[in-house]
Design a protein around this motif. Structure first.
Motif, PDB file in Angstrom:
ATOM      1  N   PRO A  91       0.850  -1.200   0.000  1.00 61.16           N
ATOM      2  CA  PRO A  91       0.000   0.000   0.000  1.00 61.16           C
ATOM      3  C   PRO A  91       0.882   1.245   0.000  1.00 61.16           C
ATOM      4  O   PRO A  91       1.779   1.380   0.829  1.00 61.16           O
ATOM      5  CB  PRO A  91      -0.796  -0.120   1.298  1.00 61.16           C
ATOM      6  CG  PRO A  91      -0.025  -1.055   2.151  1.00 61.16           C
ATOM      7  CD  PRO A  91       0.792  -1.933   1.238  1.00 61.16           C
ATOM      8  N   THR A  92       0.661   2.102  -0.958  1.00 61.76           N
ATOM      9  CA  THR A  92       1.469   3.321  -1.076  1.00 61.76           C
ATOM     10  C   THR A  92       0.593   4.483  -1.506  1.00 61.76           C
ATOM     11  O   THR A  92      -0.542   4.315  -1.916  1.00 61.76           O
ATOM     12  CB  THR A  92       2.593   3.156  -2.114  1.00 61.76           C
ATOM     13  OG1 THR A  92       2.015   2.803  -3.362  1.00 61.76           O
ATOM     14  CG2 THR A  92       3.587   2.094  -1.709  1.00 61.76           C
ATOM     15  N   ASP A  93       1.153   5.636  -1.431  1.00 62.80           N
ATOM     16  CA  ASP A  93       0.532   6.851  -1.931  1.00 62.80           C
ATOM     17  C   ASP A  93       1.632   7.607  -2.662  1.00 62.80           C
ATOM     18  O   ASP A  93       2.788   7.201  -2.647  1.00 62.80           O
ATOM     19  CB  ASP A  93      -0.023   7.677  -0.765  1.00 62.80           C
ATOM     20  CG  ASP A  93      -1.091   8.670  -1.216  1.00 62.80           C
ATOM     21  OD1 ASP A  93      -1.322   8.804  -2.436  1.00 62.80           O
ATOM     22  OD2 ASP A  93      -1.679   9.318  -0.337  1.00 62.80           O
ATOM     23  N   PHE A  94       1.304   8.698  -3.308  1.00 60.11           N
ATOM     24  CA  PHE A  94       2.326   9.459  -4.017  1.00 60.11           C
ATOM     25  C   PHE A  94       2.135  10.938  -3.751  1.00 60.11           C
ATOM     26  O   PHE A  94       1.094  11.378  -3.271  1.00 60.11           O
ATOM     27  CB  PHE A  94       2.289   9.178  -5.527  1.00 60.11           C
ATOM     28  CG  PHE A  94       1.010   9.587  -6.189  1.00 60.11           C
ATOM     29  CD1 PHE A  94       0.847  10.872  -6.685  1.00 60.11           C
ATOM     30  CD2 PHE A  94      -0.037   8.690  -6.321  1.00 60.11           C
ATOM     31  CE1 PHE A  94      -0.327  11.256  -7.289  1.00 60.11           C
ATOM     32  CE2 PHE A  94      -1.219   9.062  -6.935  1.00 60.11           C
ATOM     33  CZ  PHE A  94      -1.371  10.347  -7.420  1.00 60.11           C
ATOM     34  N   SER A  95       3.179  11.696  -4.059  1.00 61.30           N
ATOM     35  CA  SER A  95       3.110  13.143  -3.897  1.00 61.30           C
ATOM     36  C   SER A  95       3.785  13.816  -5.082  1.00 61.30           C
ATOM     37  O   SER A  95       4.496  13.182  -5.853  1.00 61.30           O
ATOM     38  CB  SER A  95       3.813  13.567  -2.600  1.00 61.30           C
ATOM     39  OG  SER A  95       5.208  13.366  -2.718  1.00 61.30           O
ATOM     40  N   VAL A  96       3.545  15.105  -5.199  1.00 64.79           N
ATOM     41  CA  VAL A  96       4.283  15.962  -6.131  1.00 64.79           C
ATOM     42  C   VAL A  96       4.902  17.060  -5.276  1.00 64.79           C
ATOM     43  O   VAL A  96       4.527  17.244  -4.119  1.00 64.79           O
ATOM     44  CB  VAL A  96       3.374  16.558  -7.232  1.00 64.79           C
ATOM     45  CG1 VAL A  96       2.798  15.469  -8.114  1.00 64.79           C
ATOM     46  CG2 VAL A  96       2.272  17.397  -6.639  1.00 64.79           C
ATOM     47  N   LEU A  97       5.851  17.753  -5.818  1.00 61.19           N
ATOM     48  CA  LEU A  97       6.494  18.816  -5.044  1.00 61.19           C
ATOM     49  C   LEU A  97       5.468  19.851  -4.614  1.00 61.19           C
ATOM     50  O   LEU A  97       4.604  20.243  -5.409  1.00 61.19           O
ATOM     51  CB  LEU A  97       7.581  19.489  -5.877  1.00 61.19           C
ATOM     52  CG  LEU A  97       8.813  18.658  -6.180  1.00 61.19           C
ATOM     53  CD1 LEU A  97       9.744  19.416  -7.131  1.00 61.19           C
ATOM     54  CD2 LEU A  97       9.540  18.321  -4.898  1.00 61.19           C
ATOM     55  N   PRO A  98       5.528  20.312  -3.358  1.00 62.06           N
ATOM     56  CA  PRO A  98       4.595  21.345  -2.907  1.00 62.06           C
ATOM     57  C   PRO A  98       4.678  22.569  -3.811  1.00 62.06           C
ATOM     58  O   PRO A  98       5.761  22.966  -4.250  1.00 62.06           O
ATOM     59  CB  PRO A  98       5.080  21.679  -1.493  1.00 62.06           C
ATOM     60  CG  PRO A  98       5.842  20.469  -1.057  1.00 62.06           C
ATOM     61  CD  PRO A  98       6.448  19.900  -2.312  1.00 62.06           C
ATOM     62  N   GLY A  99       3.538  23.137  -4.121  1.00 58.02           N
ATOM     63  CA  GLY A  99       3.497  24.329  -4.962  1.00 58.02           C
ATOM     64  C   GLY A  99       3.524  24.031  -6.449  1.00 58.02           C
ATOM     65  O   GLY A  99       3.550  24.951  -7.261  1.00 58.02           O
TER      66      GLY A  99
END
Length: 142
Positions: A91-99
């Motif tokens: 189980p994972t999630d992902f992100s992008v750079l803030p802003g």
């Protein structure tokens, strides 16, 4: 009299033996002499004597498929195929750079967060493109 027989294991229904959770595969043979006896060992505790066995690998790990065979001319031998690689789904999630602002064709870097990650990760962006590879915990998409 010497018979030089070549027997190879073929994959009949899939082009990938790397997957999460399970791999479903049908095996066959390519041989220079007709094979009349098949003794398959899938490396995960299961066996078959069928000419083209279908097998689902559900255990996590790397498995080498072995075939002991006898040809119509009485030649015996062993050949192998592998590895078949099955990983558990993490189980994972992902992100992008803030802003990050996504406009048109602006490239975006997605990075896995949380969970354990995996040894193979598959990214699906929903537009027919994606990425699959070993330890690819970060990927760009445009």
């Amino acid at each position: 009299n010497i018979n030089n027989v070549n027997v190879a294991i073929t994959l009949e229904n899939t082009n990938s033996v790397y997957a999460c959770d399970s791999v479903n595969a049908t095996f066959g043979t390519s041989a220079t002499d007709s094979v009349i006896s098949f003794n398959w060992d899938f490396g995960d505790g299961f066996t078959s004597t069928a000419p083209q066995p279908q097998h689902t690998f559900t255990k996590e790990g790397d498995f080498t498929v072995h075939l002991n065979y006898i040809t119509k001319n009485g030649c015996t031998g062993t050949t192998q195929f592998g590895p078949v690689h099955v990983s558990k789904r993490h189980p994972t999630d992902f992100s992008v750079l803030p802003g990050t602002t996504i406009c048109g064709n602006s490239p975006v870097t997605f990075t896995l967060i949380g969970g354990e990650g995996g040894d193979y990760n598959q990214w699906d962006f929903g537009d027919g493109s994606g990425d699959f590879g070993e330890f690819n915990n970060s990927v760009n998409h445009q």
